[in-house]
Design a protein around this motif. Sequence first.
Motif, PDB file in Angstrom:
ATOM      1  N   ILE A 160     -48.613 -52.519  54.255  1.00 49.80           N
ATOM      2  CA  ILE A 160     -47.499 -51.585  54.431  1.00 49.80           C
ATOM      3  C   ILE A 160     -47.585 -50.930  55.804  1.00 49.80           C
ATOM      4  CG2 ILE A 160     -46.466 -49.423  53.615  1.00 49.80           C
ATOM      5  CD1 ILE A 160     -47.472 -50.209  50.790  1.00 49.80           C
ATOM      6  N   GLY A 161     -48.789 -50.510  56.178  1.00 49.26           N
ATOM      7  CA  GLY A 161     -48.991 -49.869  57.477  1.00 49.26           C
ATOM      8  C   GLY A 161     -48.614 -50.792  58.620  1.00 49.26           C
ATOM      9  N   PHE A 162     -49.029 -52.069  58.525  1.00 51.06           N
ATOM     10  CA  PHE A 162     -48.692 -53.026  59.583  1.00 51.06           C
ATOM     11  C   PHE A 162     -47.179 -53.237  59.653  1.00 51.06           C
ATOM     12  CE2 PHE A 162     -47.788 -57.390  60.937  1.00 51.06           C
ATOM     13  CZ  PHE A 162     -48.369 -57.371  62.196  1.00 51.06           C
ATOM     14  N   SER A 163     -46.547 -53.349  58.489  1.00 49.15           N
ATOM     15  CA  SER A 163     -45.099 -53.547  58.463  1.00 49.15           C
ATOM     16  C   SER A 163     -44.374 -52.351  59.084  1.00 49.15           C
ATOM     17  CB  SER A 163     -44.630 -53.751  57.015  1.00 49.15           C
ATOM     18  OG  SER A 163     -43.239 -53.980  56.967  1.00 49.15           O
ATOM     19  N   LEU A 164     -44.824 -51.136  58.762  1.00 54.91           N
ATOM     20  CA  LEU A 164     -44.223 -49.936  59.350  1.00 54.91           C
ATOM     21  C   LEU A 164     -44.473 -49.879  60.849  1.00 54.91           C
ATOM     22  CD1 LEU A 164     -45.135 -47.250  56.656  1.00 54.91           C
ATOM     23  CD2 LEU A 164     -42.857 -48.143  57.165  1.00 54.91           C
ATOM     24  N   LEU A 165     -45.665 -50.279  61.259  1.00 55.48           N
ATOM     25  CA  LEU A 165     -46.011 -50.292  62.679  1.00 55.48           C
ATOM     26  C   LEU A 165     -45.033 -51.175  63.459  1.00 55.48           C
ATOM     27  CD1 LEU A 165     -48.260 -49.555  64.853  1.00 55.48           C
ATOM     28  CD2 LEU A 165     -49.271 -51.755  64.264  1.00 55.48           C
ATOM     29  N   MET A 166     -44.824 -52.392  62.973  1.00 54.65           N
ATOM     30  CA  MET A 166     -43.939 -53.326  63.660  1.00 54.65           C
ATOM     31  C   MET A 166     -42.476 -52.894  63.555  1.00 54.65           C
ATOM     32  SD  MET A 166     -46.221 -55.144  64.916  1.00 54.65           S
ATOM     33  CE  MET A 166     -45.001 -55.978  65.912  1.00 54.65           C
ATOM     34  N   THR A 167     -42.113 -52.306  62.416  1.00 52.20           N
ATOM     35  CA  THR A 167     -40.740 -51.806  62.255  1.00 52.20           C
ATOM     36  C   THR A 167     -40.476 -50.671  63.244  1.00 52.20           C
ATOM     37  OG1 THR A 167     -40.722 -52.390  59.904  1.00 52.20           O
ATOM     38  CG2 THR A 167     -39.093 -50.771  60.653  1.00 52.20           C
ATOM     39  N   GLY A 168     -41.436 -49.763  63.356  1.00 54.66           N
ATOM     40  CA  GLY A 168     -41.300 -48.664  64.310  1.00 54.66           C
ATOM     41  C   GLY A 168     -41.197 -49.173  65.734  1.00 54.66           C
ATOM     42  N   MET A 169     -42.008 -50.198  66.047  1.00 56.79           N
ATOM     43  CA  MET A 169     -41.970 -50.789  67.384  1.00 56.79           C
ATOM     44  C   MET A 169     -40.582 -51.371  67.664  1.00 56.79           C
ATOM     45  SD  MET A 169     -43.938 -51.448  70.019  1.00 56.79           S
ATOM     46  CE  MET A 169     -44.112 -52.574  71.409  1.00 56.79           C
ATOM     47  N   SER A 170     -40.030 -52.065  66.674  1.00 52.43           N
ATOM     48  CA  SER A 170     -38.705 -52.679  66.826  1.00 52.43           C
ATOM     49  C   SER A 170     -37.618 -51.611  66.987  1.00 52.43           C
ATOM     50  CB  SER A 170     -38.403 -53.553  65.606  1.00 52.43           C
ATOM     51  OG  SER A 170     -37.123 -54.120  65.700  1.00 52.43           O
ATOM     52  N   ILE A 171     -37.719 -50.529  66.199  1.00 56.19           N
ATOM     53  CA  ILE A 171     -36.726 -49.448  66.286  1.00 56.19           C
ATOM     54  C   ILE A 171     -36.795 -48.774  67.656  1.00 56.19           C
ATOM     55  CG2 ILE A 171     -36.088 -47.180  65.375  1.00 56.19           C
ATOM     56  CD1 ILE A 171     -37.039 -48.145  62.621  1.00 56.19           C
ATOM     57  N   MET A 172     -38.008 -48.523  68.129  1.00 54.17           N
ATOM     58  CA  MET A 172     -38.152 -47.885  69.446  1.00 54.17           C
ATOM     59  C   MET A 172     -37.564 -48.761  70.544  1.00 54.17           C
ATOM     60  SD  MET A 172     -41.877 -45.973  69.607  1.00 54.17           S
ATOM     61  CE  MET A 172     -42.839 -47.442  69.293  1.00 54.17           C
ATOM     62  N   SER A 173     -37.858 -50.062  70.489  1.00 56.97           N
ATOM     63  CA  SER A 173     -37.370 -50.967  71.533  1.00 56.97           C
ATOM     64  C   SER A 173     -35.853 -51.012  71.559  1.00 56.97           C
ATOM     65  CB  SER A 173     -37.936 -52.380  71.299  1.00 56.97           C
ATOM     66  OG  SER A 173     -39.341 -52.372  71.404  1.00 56.97           O
ATOM     67  N   SER A 174     -35.234 -51.125  70.364  1.00 61.63           N
ATOM     68  CA  SER A 174     -33.772 -51.225  70.320  1.00 61.63           C
ATOM     69  C   SER A 174     -33.100 -49.915  70.722  1.00 61.63           C
ATOM     70  CB  SER A 174     -33.315 -51.637  68.911  1.00 61.63           C
ATOM     71  OG  SER A 174     -33.728 -50.668  67.958  1.00 61.63           O
ATOM     72  N   SER A 175     -33.705 -48.784  70.330  1.00 59.75           N
ATOM     73  CA  SER A 175     -33.087 -47.490  70.661  1.00 59.75           C
ATOM     74  C   SER A 175     -33.242 -47.155  72.138  1.00 59.75           C
ATOM     75  CB  SER A 175     -33.708 -46.371  69.811  1.00 59.75           C
ATOM     76  OG  SER A 175     -35.083 -46.222  70.096  1.00 59.75           O
ATOM     77  N   MET A 176     -34.263 -47.736  72.793  1.00 57.25           N
ATOM     78  CA  MET A 176     -34.480 -47.470  74.215  1.00 57.25           C
ATOM     79  C   MET A 176     -33.687 -48.402  75.123  1.00 57.25           C
ATOM     80  SD  MET A 176     -38.593 -46.803  74.376  1.00 57.25           S
ATOM     81  CE  MET A 176     -39.387 -45.455  73.527  1.00 57.25           C
ATOM     82  N   SER A 177     -33.166 -49.469  74.566  1.00 53.50           N
ATOM     83  CA  SER A 177     -32.437 -50.449  75.388  1.00 53.50           C
ATOM     84  C   SER A 177     -31.309 -49.831  76.216  1.00 53.50           C
ATOM     85  CB  SER A 177     -31.879 -51.563  74.492  1.00 53.50           C
ATOM     86  OG  SER A 177     -32.939 -52.287  73.905  1.00 53.50           O
ATOM     87  N   PRO A 178     -30.516 -48.892  75.664  1.00 52.88           N
ATOM     88  CA  PRO A 178     -29.444 -48.302  76.479  1.00 52.88           C
ATOM     89  C   PRO A 178     -29.938 -47.554  77.712  1.00 52.88           C
ATOM     90  CG  PRO A 178     -29.055 -47.880  74.139  1.00 52.88           C
ATOM     91  CD  PRO A 178     -30.434 -48.446  74.258  1.00 52.88           C
TER      92      PRO A 178
END
Length: 594
Positions: free
Chosen positions: A151-169
């Motif tokens: 669960i921790g690994f999945s959240l880690l990667m999900t958070g990474m993906s959310i940060m990357s997409s939200s920072m793209s603009p």
Amino acid sequence: MSIFNVFTLMGGIATFLYGMDLMGRALEQTAGSKLQGILSKMTSSPIRGLLLGLAVTAVIQSSGATTVMAVGFVNSGLMELHQAIGVIMGANIGTTVTGWLLSLSGLEGDSFFIEMLNPNAWSPILGFIGIFLYMMSKDRDRKRGVGKILIGFSLLMTGMSIMSSSMSPLADEPWFMNLFLSFSNPLLGVIAGAVLTALLQSSSASVGILQALTSTGAVTYSAAVPIIMGQNIGTTVTALISSAGANKNARRTAFVHLYFNVIGTVVFLCGFYGLNALLHFSFFNATANTFGIAIVHTVFNVVTTAILLPFNRLLERLAVLTVPDDKGETTEHNELLDNRLLSTPSVAVGRAMLTGGDMAEICRTALLQAMSTTRKWDDAIADEVSRKEEAIDHYEDVLGTYLVKLSAKNLSREDNRTVNTLLHTINDFERISDHAVNLLKAGREIKEKNIRFSKEALADLSVLEAALQDIVNRTVDAFQKNDCYAAGKIEPLEQVVDGLVREVKTRHIARLQAGACTIEYGFVLDDLLTNYERIADHCSNIAVAMIEVADDRFDTHEYLNHIKNGENPSFEKRYERYRGRYTFEPEEFSDQGA
């Protein structure tokens, strides 16, 4: 970039940090005794210390936590300052594992193999499996720990993906591009990295955020390098804060961590910018990616370690100069158990078990010394036994308080058993030491009243005392090794000791009636026998506690009834074997008094 992007970014950071924390704690909890085993192999070799720090940090995903552990070990006297230096260097390399794991999210390609290497492709299914294991398993079950890791690994990667997409603009924001251009200034970049890491208390987390920022295209290697250097400096804040109130060597350990990273940063930046001035690196102003960040982070820590490892003694001297000894200062006191270790419960449990083992060893030595004074009085030995009894009282107080704090932590099943075993046994060891003091009183009475034992009485006591020493040695050894099989051999021997006590009393009465013994000797003998019998009882309590806790229950009476009612053939065999080993000579009365 809209306000909703900011909200999404905040959620991504929160998910990322929580996932990292959850995975690290679950890894540490699941590793449990293995982590304790790694940490028990303390060595003066810098290379082995480096490997130790690397392995532990790779498990718990935090170089700061490993360094705090090193501070705690030095503060409690378990590790010397020069040993901690190698561990700290290894921790800096171990923390790069997270960066490499996160860098896989930057893989792009159309082939199935490339897509499967990207954690974003399979982290959702790992999260599903993890939540299934977590919900379907019992509390403290190993499957539950594995579920939390997933669960921790999945959240880690999900958070990474959310940060990357939200920072793209941010790639379209001129102010953001200019901000990162300013970080190309080494001093500003180092400060920015240090501040971010000090706030997050994790260099792995700050490196992960930097990797997520690469999605904006604004992060160049000229800006990333000094930021990464600063991140390594920022992570030292955790250890510096934790060393407050510790002894001098513990504070020196925290400063070694600081000096290692500061010196490493200065050397690396001078080398990097010096070589760039000569060779003009083609990648210097190129846009960084997740792999590039992981490579820079790893190269910095490996190169810095390779350069400074041979100078570990100089780092130690620098720390000693920073935290000098006071003139005329005596050797400083080491804490038995350090509260800093509670942040890593499995390590704290291992340290508590070692301390309990030390307590048991002191108890054994005190008892054997006290028994010797009943034959030949020695003032020096008597004083030493008294000091050891006071030390054991201190051990019990410190251990009891520490174990209560540990009980409130989220422990693995194995660690929870260890804590319960200690809670149920330390009082019995303390009581054995009290009986050792009682034996001193008997020995002093024998000396002061000039009581002389008959040959028969001495022979009887020798048999009983041999059996008592046997049961005490077996109990301490079984406890120190946490060997329940060996603990199973204690109860039949305790029954033999009880039988021997009854026989000694019977034979004394027979000698008394025959005029071969005195009433005065009988009073002293009764004191000795009472203490011997109760010491054996406490050994039985310790063994039964070990066995019952290992079986996740604690019903002493049921266990004893089970083995004594003929339902345990091995008990009967052991009893007969011990009974045959400890037997009295045929009665022959002496005419020379007691």
